[in-house]
Scaffold this motif. Structure first.
Motif, PDB file in Angstrom:
ATOM      1  N   GLY A  44     -33.618  -9.962 -41.454  1.00  0.00           N
ATOM      2  CA  GLY A  44     -32.586  -9.013 -40.934  1.00  0.00           C
ATOM      3  C   GLY A  44     -33.014  -8.166 -40.586  1.00  0.00           C
ATOM      4  O   GLY A  44     -31.505  -7.468 -40.496  1.00  0.00           O
ATOM      5  N   GLU A  45     -34.206  -7.637 -40.569  1.00  0.00           N
ATOM      6  CA  GLU A  45     -33.713  -5.954 -40.781  1.00  0.00           C
ATOM      7  C   GLU A  45     -34.076  -5.575 -38.590  1.00  0.00           C
ATOM      8  O   GLU A  45     -34.831  -6.077 -38.053  1.00  0.00           O
ATOM      9  N   ARG A  46     -33.611  -4.270 -38.940  1.00  0.00           N
ATOM     10  CA  ARG A  46     -33.091  -3.870 -37.290  1.00  0.00           C
ATOM     11  C   ARG A  46     -34.312  -2.972 -37.236  1.00  0.00           C
ATOM     12  O   ARG A  46     -35.043  -2.398 -37.753  1.00  0.00           O
ATOM     13  N   VAL A  47     -34.988  -3.832 -35.889  1.00  0.00           N
ATOM     14  CA  VAL A  47     -35.577  -3.270 -34.966  1.00  0.00           C
ATOM     15  C   VAL A  47     -35.671  -2.984 -33.960  1.00  0.00           C
ATOM     16  O   VAL A  47     -34.969  -3.589 -32.916  1.00  0.00           O
ATOM     17  N   ARG A  48     -35.607  -1.654 -33.498  1.00  0.00           N
ATOM     18  CA  ARG A  48     -34.906  -0.548 -32.436  1.00  0.00           C
ATOM     19  C   ARG A  48     -36.104  -1.134 -31.076  1.00  0.00           C
ATOM     20  O   ARG A  48     -37.236  -1.702 -31.271  1.00  0.00           O
ATOM     21  N   LEU A  49     -35.834  -0.989 -30.224  1.00  0.00           N
ATOM     22  CA  LEU A  49     -36.886  -1.298 -29.156  1.00  0.00           C
ATOM     23  C   LEU A  49     -37.678  -0.363 -28.304  1.00  0.00           C
ATOM     24  O   LEU A  49     -38.794  -1.596 -28.254  1.00  0.00           O
ATOM     25  N   ARG A  50     -37.896   0.674 -29.233  1.00  0.00           N
ATOM     26  CA  ARG A  50     -39.388   1.252 -29.480  1.00  0.00           C
ATOM     27  C   ARG A  50     -40.033   0.502 -29.926  1.00  0.00           C
ATOM     28  O   ARG A  50     -41.782   0.261 -29.643  1.00  0.00           O
TER      29      ARG A  50
ATOM     30  N   ARG B 287     -42.782   4.325 -37.665  1.00  0.00           N
ATOM     31  CA  ARG B 287     -41.674   4.602 -37.641  1.00  0.00           C
ATOM     32  C   ARG B 287     -40.436   4.328 -38.531  1.00  0.00           C
ATOM     33  O   ARG B 287     -39.779   4.458 -38.728  1.00  0.00           O
ATOM     34  N   ASP B 288     -41.609   3.115 -39.706  1.00  0.00           N
ATOM     35  CA  ASP B 288     -40.851   2.826 -40.472  1.00  0.00           C
ATOM     36  C   ASP B 288     -40.855   4.045 -41.644  1.00  0.00           C
ATOM     37  O   ASP B 288     -39.828   4.257 -42.831  1.00  0.00           O
ATOM     38  N   ALA B 289     -41.281   5.027 -41.729  1.00  0.00           N
ATOM     39  CA  ALA B 289     -41.593   6.472 -42.628  1.00  0.00           C
ATOM     40  C   ALA B 289     -40.837   6.756 -41.868  1.00  0.00           C
ATOM     41  O   ALA B 289     -39.559   7.685 -42.988  1.00  0.00           O
ATOM     42  N   ALA B 290     -40.643   6.984 -41.196  1.00  0.00           N
ATOM     43  CA  ALA B 290     -39.807   8.424 -40.519  1.00  0.00           C
ATOM     44  C   ALA B 290     -37.918   7.728 -40.655  1.00  0.00           C
ATOM     45  O   ALA B 290     -36.877   8.053 -40.788  1.00  0.00           O
ATOM     46  N   ASP B 291     -38.147   6.243 -40.559  1.00  0.00           N
ATOM     47  CA  ASP B 291     -36.507   5.366 -40.523  1.00  0.00           C
ATOM     48  C   ASP B 291     -36.346   5.660 -42.444  1.00  0.00           C
ATOM     49  O   ASP B 291     -35.213   5.780 -42.884  1.00  0.00           O
ATOM     50  N   GLY B 292     -37.784   5.592 -43.286  1.00  0.00           N
ATOM     51  CA  GLY B 292     -36.939   5.833 -44.590  1.00  0.00           C
ATOM     52  C   GLY B 292     -36.943   7.150 -45.125  1.00  0.00           C
ATOM     53  O   GLY B 292     -35.869   7.370 -45.902  1.00  0.00           O
ATOM     54  N   ARG B 293     -37.562   7.864 -44.543  1.00  0.00           N
ATOM     55  CA  ARG B 293     -36.896   9.031 -45.083  1.00  0.00           C
ATOM     56  C   ARG B 293     -35.556  10.067 -44.291  1.00  0.00           C
ATOM     57  O   ARG B 293     -35.414  11.014 -44.739  1.00  0.00           O
ATOM     58  N   LYS B 294     -35.158   8.942 -43.086  1.00  0.00           N
ATOM     59  CA  LYS B 294     -33.661   9.133 -42.369  1.00  0.00           C
ATOM     60  C   LYS B 294     -32.461   8.789 -43.285  1.00  0.00           C
ATOM     61  O   LYS B 294     -32.135   9.378 -44.067  1.00  0.00           O
TER      62      LYS B 294
END
Length: 318
Positions: A137-143, A300-307
């Motif tokens: 159920g993780e959110r995956v964005r369009l990019r 993107r995973d790393a960027a989302d994790g840092r955010k």
């Protein structure tokens, strides 16, 4: 096999590893890529002298034998804690998916050129993204969905439907990718509590008896020389697993995983020297597309994790 490509990430999101840790981690990743390149070539050779299901059994048996001295001495307390705290269930499910991934991979590379199979296996992070969205159920964005589509387009470039026959080996390769992605998703949970040697040890303990059952249906006794080669194979792949896990404990996976793509030139070189196998220009183009899309999803995973880490830190400070 590349099922081991998702060990723990001890350097948490948002943390920058010092330069010496990054350098050391890169060295371990390159060592891992070389060991897997040689090990997979050994798997292909072994699959020509015995059934791949039997190779899966001996690979896990000798991996377990390599790990037992540690598990019975320095690692005994950590291994006992898994049993004492009744945390074995996720290891069992992970062992099942790992066995399916290994069986699919070992069968596929017995018939598909190693560089081609390795290129397709780089799509595993893309399957992980799909699985994380559909199952967890993780959110995956369009990019990221766009990157996943680009990666699968790269798979089509490598395989070129019509040029590559859809046979059992190709289906086994895709089954390997799916099972390996499922293993990755489970590893995210296991690696939060247990070290790499513990995880590798329990993998051997559980997969070895599981792999024996199908192997018995195709059993032929190997010669002593083949048995020695299988012992070396188990050691190579176990060392590759440990080297990759060590690298990912030194720095973020987004910094380390790009070095894993060295597996392709290493594998291509060993496959050319050992079997005369090569990959054409379109295969290399497709491999670059797959690698680029997979690297983007990891970024993107790393960027989302840092955010998320910054938000949680800000909330705690507030």
């Amino acid at each position: 096999m590349t099922v081991s490509a998702s060990p723990p990430m001890n350097a948490g999101p948002g943390l920058r590893a010092p330069a010496n840790r990054l350098l050391l981690g890169a060295g371990f990743m390159l060592l891992s890529a070389l060991l897997f390149g040689i090990g997979n070539s050994a798997v292909r050779w072994a699959s020509t002298v015995m059934d791949p299901l039997e190779v899966v059994f001996f690979r896990n048996l000798f991996s377990l034998l390599w790990m037992l001295p540690w598990a019975l001495t320095a690692g005994a307390p950590a291994c006992r804690s898994v049993l004492a705290e009744r945390r074995l269930r996720p290891y069992v499910t992970r062992a099942v998916t790992s066995l399916c991934a290994m069986a699919g991979w070992f069968y596929a590379i017995a018939y598909i050129p190693l560089p081609t199979a390795t290129s397709v296996s780089f799509a595993i992070p893309l399957f992980v993204t799909v699985g994380a969205a559909l199952i967890l159920g993780e959110r995956v964005r369009l990019r990221r969905w766009a990157a996943v589509c680009a990666g699968f387009a790269g798979v089509l470039i490598v395989l070129r439907p019509g040029a590559t026959p859809v046979d059992l080996a190709l289906l086994a390769l895709f089954a390997h990718c799916l099972a390996a992605a499922a293993t990755v998703l489970q590893m995210r949970m296991l690696s939060r509590r247990d070290s790499a040697p513990v995880i590798v040890t329990f993998l051997g303990l559980l997969v070895t008896p599981m792999a024996l059952v199908p192997a018995l249906f195709v059993w032929t006794w190997p010669s002593w020389s083949v048995l020695g080669a299988l012992a070396l194979l188990g050691g190579l792949l176990t060392a590759g697993q440990l080297a990759m896990t060590k690298a990912l404990s030194l720095a973020e996976s987004s910094a380390m995983m790009p070095y894993d793509y060295a597996r392709l030139p290493f594998t291509a070189l060993v496959a050319w020297l050992a079997f005369g196998q090569t990959m054409d220009l379109w295969g290399w183009v497709g491999a670059l597309v797959i690698a680029g899309s997979a690297l983007y999803t990891m970024h993107r995973d790393a960027a989302d994790g840092r955010k998320a880490a910054r938000k949680s830190t800000g909330a705690a400070a507030g």
